[in-house]
Design a protein around this motif. Structure first.
Motif, PDB file in Angstrom:
ATOM      1  N   HIS A  97       0.837  -1.208   0.000  1.00  0.00           N
ATOM      2  CA  HIS A  97       0.000   0.000   0.000  1.00  0.00           C
ATOM      3  C   HIS A  97       0.872   1.259   0.000  1.00  0.00           C
ATOM      4  O   HIS A  97       1.964   1.286   0.562  1.00  0.00           O
ATOM      5  CB  HIS A  97      -0.932  -0.002   1.213  1.00  0.00           C
ATOM      6  N   ASP A  98       0.370   2.285  -0.614  1.00  0.00           N
ATOM      7  CA  ASP A  98       1.026   3.578  -0.775  1.00  0.00           C
ATOM      8  C   ASP A  98       0.885   4.375   0.527  1.00  0.00           C
ATOM      9  O   ASP A  98      -0.217   4.799   0.882  1.00  0.00           O
ATOM     10  CB  ASP A  98       0.345   4.301  -1.949  1.00  0.00           C
ATOM     11  N   VAL A  99       2.006   4.619   1.226  1.00  0.00           N
ATOM     12  CA  VAL A  99       1.941   5.324   2.512  1.00  0.00           C
ATOM     13  C   VAL A  99       1.531   6.786   2.367  1.00  0.00           C
ATOM     14  O   VAL A  99       0.969   7.368   3.287  1.00  0.00           O
ATOM     15  CB  VAL A  99       3.267   5.231   3.309  1.00  0.00           C
ATOM     16  N   ARG A 109       2.489  -6.333  22.361  1.00  0.00           N
ATOM     17  CA  ARG A 109       2.549  -7.335  21.292  1.00  0.00           C
ATOM     18  C   ARG A 109       2.891  -6.671  19.971  1.00  0.00           C
ATOM     19  O   ARG A 109       2.605  -5.502  19.771  1.00  0.00           O
ATOM     20  CB  ARG A 109       1.202  -8.050  21.142  1.00  0.00           C
ATOM     21  N   LYS A 110       3.458  -7.446  19.056  1.00  0.00           N
ATOM     22  CA  LYS A 110       3.678  -6.997  17.685  1.00  0.00           C
ATOM     23  C   LYS A 110       2.760  -7.827  16.799  1.00  0.00           C
ATOM     24  O   LYS A 110       3.036  -8.988  16.538  1.00  0.00           O
ATOM     25  CB  LYS A 110       5.141  -7.182  17.271  1.00  0.00           C
ATOM     26  N   LEU A 111       1.655  -7.234  16.380  1.00  0.00           N
ATOM     27  CA  LEU A 111       0.684  -7.899  15.512  1.00  0.00           C
ATOM     28  C   LEU A 111       0.728  -7.247  14.136  1.00  0.00           C
ATOM     29  O   LEU A 111       0.995  -6.054  14.007  1.00  0.00           O
ATOM     30  CB  LEU A 111      -0.727  -7.766  16.092  1.00  0.00           C
ATOM     31  N   ASP A 112       0.420  -8.023  13.120  1.00  0.00           N
ATOM     32  CA  ASP A 112       0.428  -7.541  11.746  1.00  0.00           C
ATOM     33  C   ASP A 112      -0.587  -6.417  11.581  1.00  0.00           C
ATOM     34  O   ASP A 112      -1.779  -6.614  11.786  1.00  0.00           O
ATOM     35  CB  ASP A 112       0.087  -8.707  10.812  1.00  0.00           C
ATOM     36  N   GLY A 113      -0.127  -5.235  11.233  1.00  0.00           N
ATOM     37  CA  GLY A 113      -1.038  -4.135  10.972  1.00  0.00           C
ATOM     38  C   GLY A 113      -1.692  -4.307   9.607  1.00  0.00           C
ATOM     39  O   GLY A 113      -1.019  -4.606   8.627  1.00  0.00           O
ATOM     40  N   ASP A 114      -2.990  -4.164   9.553  1.00  0.00           N
ATOM     41  CA  ASP A 114      -3.728  -4.283   8.301  1.00  0.00           C
ATOM     42  C   ASP A 114      -3.790  -2.900   7.654  1.00  0.00           C
ATOM     43  O   ASP A 114      -4.362  -1.974   8.236  1.00  0.00           O
ATOM     44  CB  ASP A 114      -5.141  -4.804   8.575  1.00  0.00           C
ATOM     45  N   PRO A 115      -3.226  -2.727   6.451  1.00  0.00           N
ATOM     46  CA  PRO A 115      -3.217  -1.404   5.819  1.00  0.00           C
ATOM     47  C   PRO A 115      -4.601  -0.843   5.504  1.00  0.00           C
ATOM     48  O   PRO A 115      -4.733   0.345   5.227  1.00  0.00           O
ATOM     49  CB  PRO A 115      -2.432  -1.621   4.523  1.00  0.00           C
ATOM     50  N   ARG A 138       5.883   1.013  -2.004  1.00  0.00           N
ATOM     51  CA  ARG A 138       5.282   1.189  -3.325  1.00  0.00           C
ATOM     52  C   ARG A 138       4.294   2.341  -3.290  1.00  0.00           C
ATOM     53  O   ARG A 138       3.678   2.608  -2.262  1.00  0.00           O
ATOM     54  CB  ARG A 138       4.570  -0.095  -3.764  1.00  0.00           C
ATOM     55  N   PHE A 139       4.130   2.962  -4.462  1.00  0.00           N
ATOM     56  CA  PHE A 139       3.291   4.154  -4.555  1.00  0.00           C
ATOM     57  C   PHE A 139       2.377   4.066  -5.764  1.00  0.00           C
ATOM     58  O   PHE A 139       2.686   3.397  -6.746  1.00  0.00           O
ATOM     59  CB  PHE A 139       4.169   5.411  -4.623  1.00  0.00           C
ATOM     60  N   ALA A 140       1.268   4.779  -5.692  1.00  0.00           N
ATOM     61  CA  ALA A 140       0.289   4.793  -6.773  1.00  0.00           C
ATOM     62  C   ALA A 140       0.695   5.753  -7.894  1.00  0.00           C
ATOM     63  O   ALA A 140       0.159   5.663  -8.990  1.00  0.00           O
ATOM     64  CB  ALA A 140      -1.083   5.165  -6.230  1.00  0.00           C
ATOM     65  N   SER A 141       1.633   6.647  -7.607  1.00  0.00           N
ATOM     66  CA  SER A 141       2.052   7.619  -8.619  1.00  0.00           C
ATOM     67  C   SER A 141       3.481   8.071  -8.344  1.00  0.00           C
ATOM     68  O   SER A 141       3.995   7.923  -7.229  1.00  0.00           O
ATOM     69  CB  SER A 141       1.132   8.839  -8.599  1.00  0.00           C
ATOM     70  N   ALA A 158      -7.257   7.841   1.954  1.00  0.00           N
ATOM     71  CA  ALA A 158      -7.688   6.441   1.865  1.00  0.00           C
ATOM     72  C   ALA A 158      -6.487   5.575   1.474  1.00  0.00           C
ATOM     73  O   ALA A 158      -5.551   6.066   0.836  1.00  0.00           O
ATOM     74  CB  ALA A 158      -8.787   6.280   0.819  1.00  0.00           C
ATOM     75  N   PRO A 159      -6.528   4.307   1.838  1.00  0.00           N
ATOM     76  CA  PRO A 159      -5.451   3.417   1.403  1.00  0.00           C
ATOM     77  C   PRO A 159      -5.567   3.121  -0.094  1.00  0.00           C
ATOM     78  O   PRO A 159      -6.676   3.017  -0.627  1.00  0.00           O
ATOM     79  CB  PRO A 159      -5.661   2.158   2.234  1.00  0.00           C
ATOM     80  N   ARG A 160      -4.439   3.042  -0.738  1.00  0.00           N
ATOM     81  CA  ARG A 160      -4.381   2.667  -2.155  1.00  0.00           C
ATOM     82  C   ARG A 160      -3.192   1.743  -2.340  1.00  0.00           C
ATOM     83  O   ARG A 160      -2.128   1.971  -1.761  1.00  0.00           O
ATOM     84  CB  ARG A 160      -4.166   3.889  -3.049  1.00  0.00           C
ATOM     85  N   LEU A 161      -3.368   0.725  -3.160  1.00  0.00           N
ATOM     86  CA  LEU A 161      -2.238  -0.133  -3.487  1.00  0.00           C
ATOM     87  C   LEU A 161      -1.275   0.635  -4.372  1.00  0.00           C
ATOM     88  O   LEU A 161      -1.688   1.363  -5.275  1.00  0.00           O
ATOM     89  CB  LEU A 161      -2.700  -1.393  -4.206  1.00  0.00           C
TER      90      LEU A 161
END
Length: 165
Positions: free
Chosen positions: A50-52, A111-117, A78-81, A60-63
Motif C-alpha cells: 500500500h502507498d503510505v 505485542r507486535k501484531l500484523d497491521g492491516d493497511p 510502493r506508490f500509486a504515482s 484512503a489506502p491505495r495499493l
C-alpha cells in the motif's frame, strides 16, 4: 485502565492474535520470527504494497505499483504515482506508519501484531494501523491513553520477534 476495559481489550487482542496466526502465513506473509522494527514481508515490502502517502493526500489506502517504488532503511515502499513516491522520498518520516506498521493497539498491550493497511487512522499527522476493525474500535476508545502505552512499550518491543512476546 479499568478492569472491564482491560479485559475487553485483552479479549479483542486474543481474537486478533488467533486470526493473525491462522491467516498470517498464507494471506499476509507476516513473519512471527522477524526481529525487524518494520513490519515487512519476505521481500522487505512494507504495508502489503500500500502507498503510505495516499493515506495523507488521498485520505484512503491505495495499493502502490512496482512501477513507483522507493527504498528507505532497507524497506521497499510502493506508490500509486510518481508524485506520491517523490513526496515520500523528500520527507519519509512524514509518511511512515508508526510502530513500524505493527498494530498500534497490539503495541500498547505489549505485542507486535500484523497491521492491516486497510484498518488505519491518521492521528495528529501520524499513520497508525490496527490488526482488525474490532481491535481498532478498542484502540479508538482511548487513543491518547493507548498511544501513551504504546510509546512506552515500543522501545522494548521493536527489535523482538512477535512470537517471543
Amino acid at each position: 485502565m479499568t478492569r472491564n476495559f482491560l479485559s475487553a481489550s485483552l479479549r479483542a487482542l486474543a481474537l486478533a492474535t488467533s486470526l493473525t496466526a491462522v491467516l498470517a502465513p498464507s494471506a499476509w506473509a507476516f513473519d512471527e520470527s522477524s526481529t525487524a522494527a518494520v513490519n515487512v514481508d519476505a521481500q522487505s515490502l512494507a504495508l502489503r504494497g500500500h502507498d503510505v502517502v495516499a493515506y495523507f493526500l488521498d485520505g484512503a489506502p491505495r495499493l502502490g505499483t512496482a512501477a513507483f517504488t522507493a527504498r528507505h532503511e532497507g524497506v521497499e515502499y510502493r506508490f500509486a504515482s510518481a508524485a506520491h513516491r517523490d513526496a515520500f522520498v523528500a520527507h519519509p518520516a512524514r509518511y511512515l506508519p508508526q510502530f513500524g506498521g505493527f498494530c498500534a493497539m497490539g503495541v500498547a498491550l505489549g505485542r507486535k501484531l500484523d497491521g492491516d493497511p486497510t484498518v488505519w487512522r491518521v492521528v495528529d499527522g501520524k499513520l497508525y494501523l490496527n490488526v482488525t476493525k474490532e481491535v481498532q474500535v478498542k484502540w479508538l476508545s482511548d487513543v491518547p491513553g493507548h498511544l501513551k502505552a504504546a510509546r512506552e512499550q515500543w522501545p522494548a518491543l521493536q527489535h523482538r520477534a512477535p512470537r517471543d512476546l
